[in-house]
Design an enzyme around this catalytic site. Sequence first.
Site, PDB file in Angstrom:
ATOM      1  N   THR A  44       0.812  -1.218   0.000  1.00  0.00           N
ATOM      2  CA  THR A  44       0.000   0.000   0.000  1.00  0.00           C
ATOM      3  C   THR A  44       0.838   1.257   0.000  1.00  0.00           C
ATOM      4  OG1 THR A  44      -1.871  -1.061   1.046  1.00  0.00           O
ATOM      5  CG2 THR A  44      -1.674   1.295   1.386  1.00  0.00           C
ATOM      6  N   TYR A  58      -8.195   0.310  -3.096  1.00  0.00           N
ATOM      7  CA  TYR A  58      -7.157   0.918  -3.957  1.00  0.00           C
ATOM      8  C   TYR A  58      -6.314  -0.220  -4.535  1.00  0.00           C
ATOM      9  CZ  TYR A  58      -4.798  -0.139   0.385  1.00  0.00           C
ATOM     10  OH  TYR A  58      -4.355  -0.796   1.503  1.00  0.00           O
ATOM     11  N   THR A 124       1.496  -4.280   4.209  1.00  0.00           N
ATOM     12  CA  THR A 124       1.336  -4.517   5.658  1.00  0.00           C
ATOM     13  C   THR A 124       0.757  -5.887   5.958  1.00  0.00           C
ATOM     14  OG1 THR A 124      -0.860  -3.494   5.605  1.00  0.00           O
ATOM     15  CG2 THR A 124       1.021  -2.068   6.154  1.00  0.00           C
ATOM     16  N   ASP A 125       0.111  -6.536   4.967  1.00  0.00           N
ATOM     17  CA  ASP A 125      -0.562  -7.804   5.278  1.00  0.00           C
ATOM     18  C   ASP A 125       0.387  -8.879   5.797  1.00  0.00           C
ATOM     19  OD1 ASP A 125      -3.194  -7.829   2.703  1.00  0.00           O
ATOM     20  OD2 ASP A 125      -2.825  -6.580   4.476  1.00  0.00           O
ATOM     21  N   LYS A 197       0.158  -7.034  12.749  1.00  0.00           N
ATOM     22  CA  LYS A 197      -0.914  -6.172  12.231  1.00  0.00           C
ATOM     23  C   LYS A 197      -2.180  -6.559  12.992  1.00  0.00           C
ATOM     24  CE  LYS A 197      -3.188  -4.676   7.939  1.00  0.00           C
ATOM     25  NZ  LYS A 197      -3.178  -4.754   6.448  1.00  0.00           N
ATOM     26  N   GLU A 318      -2.360 -28.114  27.663  1.00  0.00           N
ATOM     27  CA  GLU A 318      -3.587 -28.680  27.069  1.00  0.00           C
ATOM     28  C   GLU A 318      -3.339 -30.009  26.358  1.00  0.00           C
ATOM     29  OE1 GLU A 318      -6.519 -26.128  28.357  1.00  0.00           O
ATOM     30  OE2 GLU A 318      -6.683 -27.941  27.143  1.00  0.00           O
TER      31      GLU A 318
END
Length: 361
Positions: A44, A58, A124-125, A197, A318
């Site tokens: 971006t 965009y 950023t992903d 993120k 667990e």
Amino acid sequence: MLHKKPARYFSALIGFVLVVSSNVQAEPAAPKLANVAILATGGTIAGTGNSSTATVGYTAATVGVDRLIQAVPELAKVAKVTGEQVFQIASENMSNEHWLTLAKRVNVLLAQSNVDGIVITHGTDTLEETAYFLDLVVKSRKPVVVVGAMRPSNALSADGPMNLYNAVLLAASPEAVGKGVLVSLNDQIHAARDVSKTNTSTLDSFKSGDLGMLGYIQGNKPFFYHVSSRKHTVDTEFDIANLQALPQVDIVYGYANMGPVALNAFVGAGAKGIVHAGVGDGSLSNKVKPALIAARKDGVLIVRSSRVGQGILARNGEANDDELDFVVSDTLNPQKARILLMLAMTKTSDSKEIQRMFYTY
Ligand code: DGL
């Protein structure tokens, strides 16, 4: 007699020049600017929208590195920058092959005496994943800063230009030396290991949760308040210089009513490692646990992680990891556990050795 006079005058003149020059305050030399290489990969920060208010919908990865640099003339005040377009992709398309290419290029550049630091512009992903991969394989103490933006380059109050300026300033600063790979957006400094993120679209999306960010950038200066306690860069045991591929590791996501279909599909497709992003503290459902045990018996390495995002994944909590020969991810989220498991498997298939690595990095 004449020949004596000029000599006397000459020595007086020399004396006068020496006195004057010693009193004239020499202009302090301008500080030598650090050489920072900007490696652009897309995202971006290099995106464009069809209007200045289009902060979603965009197109990422449309603006080249030269234009990114031209858009921030202030960069020249903090560093001597060069630009290189390594890729031009939206970061959801980042791959193991991209990571190996990028990391090898970073190591070549950092070995050069005319490179003092590196900034990587990135979508950023998957920014946190690329940053963590580099944190484990970069073989230099020189600063490496990964930067992105939440708004495209032509948006109102685009965050990219200031994020890029801060990233270059950080990469040029002595304070950033030896700190590991850093992530900087929104005037903040994060460690690659702990940042994620956390919001699909807001400017403050990158956070380091309970473990906290390292500091701020304010008034053209970085301010560090913490350092990462885990090994990184020159202190890691991983070397990708001659690596052509990484082993296939996939992530199965935990949820109520989950079955073994996805897990078995990954194993059937050749996965050598599985990260289980379990509910809660990495809990295994009765439908999935047998499939995980079977996969382990077939030699697939199993790491229990959690979809929760914060906290320690407790060994033998667990599940009986000692008996099942599973590894736990400590505080790494599933996508970062996958990265460490891939690199660990380039060194060993011994689950106890791999568990040590998860408590080291
Ligand atoms: N497609 C996303 C990416 O390249 C856009 C998000 C961004 O870069 O902020 O990661």
